[in-house]
Design a protein around this motif. Structure first.
Motif, PDB file in Angstrom:
ATOM      1  N   ASP A  30      15.707  62.051  12.080  1.00  0.00           N
ATOM      2  CA  ASP A  30      14.881  62.721  11.082  1.00  0.00           C
ATOM      3  C   ASP A  30      14.839  61.915   9.788  1.00  0.00           C
ATOM      4  N   TYR A  31      13.631  61.763   9.267  1.00  0.00           N
ATOM      5  CA  TYR A  31      13.382  61.066   7.998  1.00  0.00           C
ATOM      6  C   TYR A  31      13.651  59.569   8.069  1.00  0.00           C
ATOM      7  N   ARG A  32      13.923  59.066   9.256  1.00  0.00           N
ATOM      8  CA  ARG A  32      14.181  57.641   9.420  1.00  0.00           C
ATOM      9  C   ARG A  32      13.067  56.979  10.221  1.00  0.00           C
ATOM     10  N   ALA A  33      12.625  55.834   9.743  1.00  0.00           N
ATOM     11  CA  ALA A  33      11.717  55.018  10.536  1.00  0.00           C
ATOM     12  C   ALA A  33      12.517  54.349  11.649  1.00  0.00           C
ATOM     13  N   VAL A  34      11.817  54.065  12.738  1.00  0.00           N
ATOM     14  CA  VAL A  34      12.387  53.317  13.851  1.00  0.00           C
ATOM     15  C   VAL A  34      11.614  52.014  13.976  1.00  0.00           C
ATOM     16  N   ALA A  35      12.343  50.931  14.141  1.00  0.00           N
ATOM     17  CA  ALA A  35      11.694  49.624  14.254  1.00  0.00           C
ATOM     18  C   ALA A  35      12.263  48.854  15.431  1.00  0.00           C
ATOM     19  N   TRP A  36      11.483  47.897  15.874  1.00  0.00           N
ATOM     20  CA  TRP A  36      11.930  46.977  16.919  1.00  0.00           C
ATOM     21  C   TRP A  36      11.867  45.559  16.371  1.00  0.00           C
ATOM     22  N   PHE A  37      12.906  44.808  16.670  1.00  0.00           N
ATOM     23  CA  PHE A  37      13.004  43.400  16.322  1.00  0.00           C
ATOM     24  C   PHE A  37      13.314  42.627  17.596  1.00  0.00           C
ATOM     25  N   ARG A  38      13.128  41.327  17.528  1.00  0.00           N
ATOM     26  CA  ARG A  38      13.508  40.489  18.668  1.00  0.00           C
ATOM     27  C   ARG A  38      14.016  39.151  18.172  1.00  0.00           C
ATOM     28  N   GLN A  39      14.860  38.545  18.996  1.00  0.00           N
ATOM     29  CA  GLN A  39      15.386  37.233  18.663  1.00  0.00           C
ATOM     30  C   GLN A  39      15.455  36.389  19.923  1.00  0.00           C
ATOM     31  N   ALA A  40      14.725  35.297  19.906  1.00  0.00           N
ATOM     32  CA  ALA A  40      14.743  34.346  21.012  1.00  0.00           C
ATOM     33  C   ALA A  40      15.797  33.279  20.739  1.00  0.00           C
ATOM     34  N   PRO A  41      16.297  32.634  21.778  1.00  0.00           N
ATOM     35  CA  PRO A  41      17.321  31.593  21.583  1.00  0.00           C
ATOM     36  C   PRO A  41      16.838  30.511  20.631  1.00  0.00           C
ATOM     37  N   GLY A  47      10.578  40.651  13.196  1.00  0.00           N
ATOM     38  CA  GLY A  47      10.182  42.048  13.237  1.00  0.00           C
ATOM     39  C   GLY A  47       8.981  42.222  14.138  1.00  0.00           C
ATOM     40  N   VAL A  48       9.030  43.201  15.020  1.00  0.00           N
ATOM     41  CA  VAL A  48       7.972  43.414  16.005  1.00  0.00           C
ATOM     42  C   VAL A  48       7.097  44.600  15.631  1.00  0.00           C
ATOM     43  N   SER A  49       7.730  45.741  15.344  1.00  0.00           N
ATOM     44  CA  SER A  49       6.948  46.940  15.085  1.00  0.00           C
ATOM     45  C   SER A  49       7.810  47.989  14.390  1.00  0.00           C
ATOM     46  N   CYS A  50       7.134  48.946  13.758  1.00  0.00           N
ATOM     47  CA  CYS A  50       7.812  50.016  13.031  1.00  0.00           C
ATOM     48  C   CYS A  50       6.986  51.282  13.162  1.00  0.00           C
ATOM     49  N   ILE A  51       7.669  52.442  13.231  1.00  0.00           N
ATOM     50  CA  ILE A  51       6.977  53.726  13.245  1.00  0.00           C
ATOM     51  C   ILE A  51       7.683  54.661  12.283  1.00  0.00           C
ATOM     52  N   TYR A  94      15.740  42.175  22.458  1.00  0.00           N
ATOM     53  CA  TYR A  94      15.035  43.152  21.638  1.00  0.00           C
ATOM     54  C   TYR A  94      16.031  44.180  21.104  1.00  0.00           C
ATOM     55  N   TYR A  95      15.933  44.437  19.810  1.00  0.00           N
ATOM     56  CA  TYR A  95      16.815  45.366  19.133  1.00  0.00           C
ATOM     57  C   TYR A  95      16.005  46.489  18.497  1.00  0.00           C
TER      58      TYR A  95
END
Length: 125
Positions: A30-41, A47-51, A94-95
Motif C-alpha cells: 500500500d502506498y508504494r510503487a513497484v518497479a522492475w530493474f535488470r542487470q546483465a553481466p 530501470g525497466v518499469s514502474c507502476i 531481473y529485480y
C-alpha cells in the motif's frame, strides 16, 4: 519490514514470452510503487518499469516499450512484469523493488528502499 521475492524467470527463445512475479511479505505494498530493474553481466543496473499505487500510472524504459507490461494486484500483494517479444539483449537478472514513490519521469533513477533477490531471464535459441 517489507520483503520481496521474484519468480517466473527462465530460459526462453527469442520472440517468446515470460511473466515475472514479485511477491511481498512482512508488510503491504500500500502506498508504494513497484518497479522492475535488470542487470546483465558486465553492465550497469537498468530501470525497466514502474507502476504507482494510487492510480497505477506506469513508466517504461524505451528499450521495452510496447513489449513489456507492468501490473499489480494490491489485494494479493503481487507485482507482475509481462515480457513479450523477448530479445537476446533482454537477458539479465531481473529485480523488483518498492518504495513510497509516484511513477513519473526519472523515478527509475532514484534510490529504492526494498529489493528482491532477483530472478534470471535468459533469451537464447
Amino acid at each position: 519490514q517489507l520483503q520481496l521475492v521474484e519468480s517466473g524467470g527462465g530460459l526462453v527463445q527469442p520472440g517468446g514470452s515470460l511473466r515475472l512475479s514479485c511477491a511481498a511479505s512482512g508488510s503491504s505494498l500500500d502506498y508504494r510503487a513497484v518497479a522492475w530493474f535488470r542487470q546483465a553481466p558486465g553492465k550497469e543496473r537498468e530501470g525497466v518499469s514502474c507502476i504507482s499505487y494510487s492510480d497505477q500510472s506506469t513508466v517504461y524504459a524505451d528499450s521495452v516499450k510496447g513489449r513489456f507490461t507492468i501490473s499489480r494486484d494490491n489485494a494479493k500483494r503481487l507485482g507482475y512484469l509481462q515480457m513479450n517479444s523477448l530479445k537476446p539483449e533482454d537477458t539479465a537478472v531481473y529485480y523488483c523493488a518498492a518504495d513510497n514513490y509516484y511513477c513519473s519521469d526519472y523515478v527509475l533513477t532514484r534510490d529504492w528502499s526494498y529489493w528482491g533477490q532477483g530472478t534470471q531471464v535468459t533469451v537464447s535459441s
